[in-house]
Scaffold this motif. Structure first.
Motif, PDB file in Angstrom:
ATOM      1  N   GLY A 288       0.805  -1.223   0.000  1.00  0.00           N
ATOM      2  CA  GLY A 288       0.000   0.000   0.000  1.00  0.00           C
ATOM      3  C   GLY A 288       0.833   1.266   0.000  1.00  0.00           C
ATOM      4  N   ASP A 289       0.329   2.291   0.672  1.00  0.00           N
ATOM      5  CA  ASP A 289       0.999   3.590   0.687  1.00  0.00           C
ATOM      6  C   ASP A 289       2.401   3.511   1.265  1.00  0.00           C
ATOM      7  OD1 ASP A 289      -1.108   4.902  -0.485  1.00  0.00           O
ATOM      8  OD2 ASP A 289      -1.923   5.700   1.388  1.00  0.00           O
ATOM      9  N   ALA A 290       2.670   2.570   2.129  1.00  0.00           N
ATOM     10  CA  ALA A 290       4.020   2.411   2.669  1.00  0.00           C
ATOM     11  C   ALA A 290       5.015   2.074   1.568  1.00  0.00           C
ATOM     12  CB  ALA A 290       4.035   1.328   3.748  1.00  0.00           C
ATOM     13  N   ALA A 291       4.542   1.416   0.515  1.00  0.00           N
ATOM     14  CA  ALA A 291       5.414   0.994  -0.577  1.00  0.00           C
ATOM     15  C   ALA A 291       5.392   1.941  -1.754  1.00  0.00           C
ATOM     16  CB  ALA A 291       5.015  -0.409  -1.058  1.00  0.00           C
ATOM     17  N   HIS A 292       4.233   2.563  -2.039  1.00  0.00           N
ATOM     18  CA  HIS A 292       4.104   3.321  -3.291  1.00  0.00           C
ATOM     19  C   HIS A 292       3.013   4.383  -3.177  1.00  0.00           C
ATOM     20  CE1 HIS A 292       0.767   0.506  -3.643  1.00  0.00           C
ATOM     21  NE2 HIS A 292       1.631  -0.500  -3.634  1.00  0.00           N
ATOM     22  N   ALA A 293       3.170   5.294  -2.238  1.00  0.00           N
ATOM     23  CA  ALA A 293       2.191   6.380  -2.091  1.00  0.00           C
ATOM     24  C   ALA A 293       2.054   7.136  -3.398  1.00  0.00           C
ATOM     25  CB  ALA A 293       2.643   7.330  -0.986  1.00  0.00           C
ATOM     26  N   MET A 294       0.809   7.446  -3.760  1.00  0.00           N
ATOM     27  CA  MET A 294       0.551   8.107  -5.040  1.00  0.00           C
ATOM     28  C   MET A 294      -0.542   9.155  -4.876  1.00  0.00           C
ATOM     29  SD  MET A 294      -1.579   5.077  -7.034  1.00  0.00           S
ATOM     30  CE  MET A 294      -0.444   3.796  -6.447  1.00  0.00           C
ATOM     31  N   THR A 338       3.328  -1.213  -9.770  1.00  0.00           N
ATOM     32  CA  THR A 338       2.976  -0.064  -8.940  1.00  0.00           C
ATOM     33  C   THR A 338       3.759   1.177  -9.344  1.00  0.00           C
ATOM     34  OG1 THR A 338       4.541  -0.787  -7.233  1.00  0.00           O
ATOM     35  CG2 THR A 338       2.243  -1.474  -6.985  1.00  0.00           C
ATOM     36  N   THR A 339       4.997   1.002  -9.800  1.00  0.00           N
ATOM     37  CA  THR A 339       5.759   2.149 -10.279  1.00  0.00           C
ATOM     38  C   THR A 339       5.068   2.793 -11.471  1.00  0.00           C
ATOM     39  OG1 THR A 339       7.853   1.189  -9.515  1.00  0.00           O
ATOM     40  CG2 THR A 339       7.981   2.890 -11.213  1.00  0.00           C
ATOM     41  N   ALA A 340       4.566   1.972 -12.390  1.00  0.00           N
ATOM     42  CA  ALA A 340       3.863   2.498 -13.563  1.00  0.00           C
ATOM     43  C   ALA A 340       2.565   3.191 -13.167  1.00  0.00           C
ATOM     44  CB  ALA A 340       3.583   1.370 -14.550  1.00  0.00           C
ATOM     45  N   VAL A 341       1.824   2.629 -12.209  1.00  0.00           N
ATOM     46  CA  VAL A 341       0.565   3.239 -11.780  1.00  0.00           C
ATOM     47  C   VAL A 341       0.831   4.571 -11.079  1.00  0.00           C
ATOM     48  CG1 VAL A 341      -1.463   2.965 -10.307  1.00  0.00           C
ATOM     49  CG2 VAL A 341      -0.638   1.024 -11.648  1.00  0.00           C
TER      50      VAL A 341
END
Length: 401
Positions: A288-294, A338-341
């Motif tokens: 989640g946000d811990a890994a990939h906050a967007m 997740t990087t792409a999103v």
């Protein structure tokens, strides 16, 4: 049904949507799960969450999808407007459902949290329970988490402690923290206004407003504006919303008249501009946000947390004692996606933050032109995101309740 005493142990740090989904999915696969939530209650947040078809399919993997659909409202036709009320584009709900495999489900966060927690054995969720990672563990030793009630050891730790994750800082101490995007958001839930309205998102100069239905005659409202980090709101958040949005089209003024000022939530928007080198370390998985906050502008923050959770459970199913190898597979599957999103969300967020009259006029022309080309042109922005399907595996013969 309780899991056997010999079941592998998992400790989830954080009782938000990502943490609870991970706990429910792992429990379904036979793990003994403990959720540690710092707050006094689970998700006491007066806000909604949009679960796109990709998240709904993820929830289906452990039997929660239909229950979520049953308590949701459905995103149908709607569109994008200007503050004066003119429509820039219209959303074709049927076309979106056909393209992505179903409509978007709109759920109150508290309802979703309660549904996920109910899938866990009594006592699995501990609120008012701050936790800190003491040892990420490794191939030859368990991970260890420190709590006020004593240390917990586990074969797996799930770091689901949000944008400002302390666990992430322990695992990747030199990595840049999420940065402030230059925008702040407000959220609240109120009864639906008397006069009907069509669900919409409205774009102004450096400001947006969204109004969408929730079950039970409620409306979820979100608003965003460019602002300095931690900027004060003279007179309070309600007064600030009136200054920013009070003269916008119906039903914006009515909703501002209805809301209890104490029920308005405000948060600055942060994003992970630099992806983590991995979504795991040792026996710890970050979700989640811990890994990939967007930024929230394509509605995928919560959806990607749900995806993380079910993919994590998938790679751990049948891994035996080789948890660390399974977590390497988790990173391989999740980090590129997740990087792409995140990058796609950032591109849309930059459009919403435009504030000069010329730039906003060009933006309006571009949106209107895309709308005239048909729904496929507009919906293409979510291709590869909302149409995602979870990994498949052989059906379980005796699922854990």
């Amino acid at each position: 049904m309780p899991v056997p005493a010999s079941a592998p142990r998992a400790v989830v740090i954080g009782g938000g949507i990502g943490g609870l989904t991970a706990a429910a999915a792992l429990h379904h696969d036979g793990w003994a799960v403990t959720v540690l939530e710092r707050a006094a209650a689970l998700e006491p947040v007066g806000a909604g969450i949009a679960l796109a078809p990709n998240a709904q399919r993820a929830l289906d993997t452990f039997g929660a999808g239909d229950a979520v659909r049953a308590l949701s409202a459905w995103q149908s036709d709607g569109g994008l407007r200007l503050p004066g009320g003119r429509w820039l584009s219209r959303t074709d709900g049927e076309a979106a459902a056909a393209r992505f495999g179903g409509p978007v489900a709109l759920v109150h966060r508290a309802d979703l949290a309660a549904l996920l927690a109910a899938r866990l054995p009594d006592g699995s969720v501990r609120t008012g329970a701050p936790a800190a990672l003491a040892d990420p563990g490794g191939a030859g030793r368990p991970a260890r988490v420190t709590t006020p009630g004593g240390d917990l050891e586990a074969e797996l730790v799930v770091a689901a402690d949000g944008i400002h994750s302390a666990t992430r800082a322990v695992l990747f101490p030199g990595h840049p923290a999420p940065r402030y995007t230059g925008a702040t958001v407000w959220r609240f839930v109120v009864p639906a206004p008397g006069a009907p309205f069509t669900p919409h998102e409205t774009w102004g100069r450096g400001r947006i407003w969204g109004t969408v239905p929730l079950p039970g005659g409620r409306v979820y409202v979100y608003a965003q504006a460019n602002a300095p980090r931690r900027a004060a709101s003279p007179g309070g958040e309600h007064a600030q919303l009136r200054r920013l949005f009070g003269d916008w089209h119906h039903p914006v003024p009515d909703l501002l008249d209805t809301v209890d000022p104490a029920a308005i939530l405000r948060n600055d928007v942060h994003a992970m501009t630099a992806p983590l080198p991995a979504h795991h370390r040792g026996r710890v998985a970050v979700v989640g946000d811990a890994a990939h906050a967007m930024p929230p502008n394509i509605g995928q923050g919560g959806c990607q947390a749900v995806e993380d959770a079910v993919v994590l459970a998938h790679v751990l199913a049948g891994c035996g004692d080789d948890v660390t190898a399974a977590l390497e597979e988790y990173t391989r599957l999740r980090l590129p996606r997740t990087t792409a999103v995140v990058r796609r969300a950032e591109r849309v967020a930059r459009l919403t933050r435009l504030s000069s009259p010329a730039a906003c006029a060009l933006r309006a022309v571009a949106v209107t032109t895309a709308d005239r080309l048909g729904p496929r042109t507009v919906l293409r922005s979510l291709d590869g995101v909302a149409d995602w399907c979870p990994p498949t595996r052989p059906p379980r013969s005796t699922p854990v309740a």
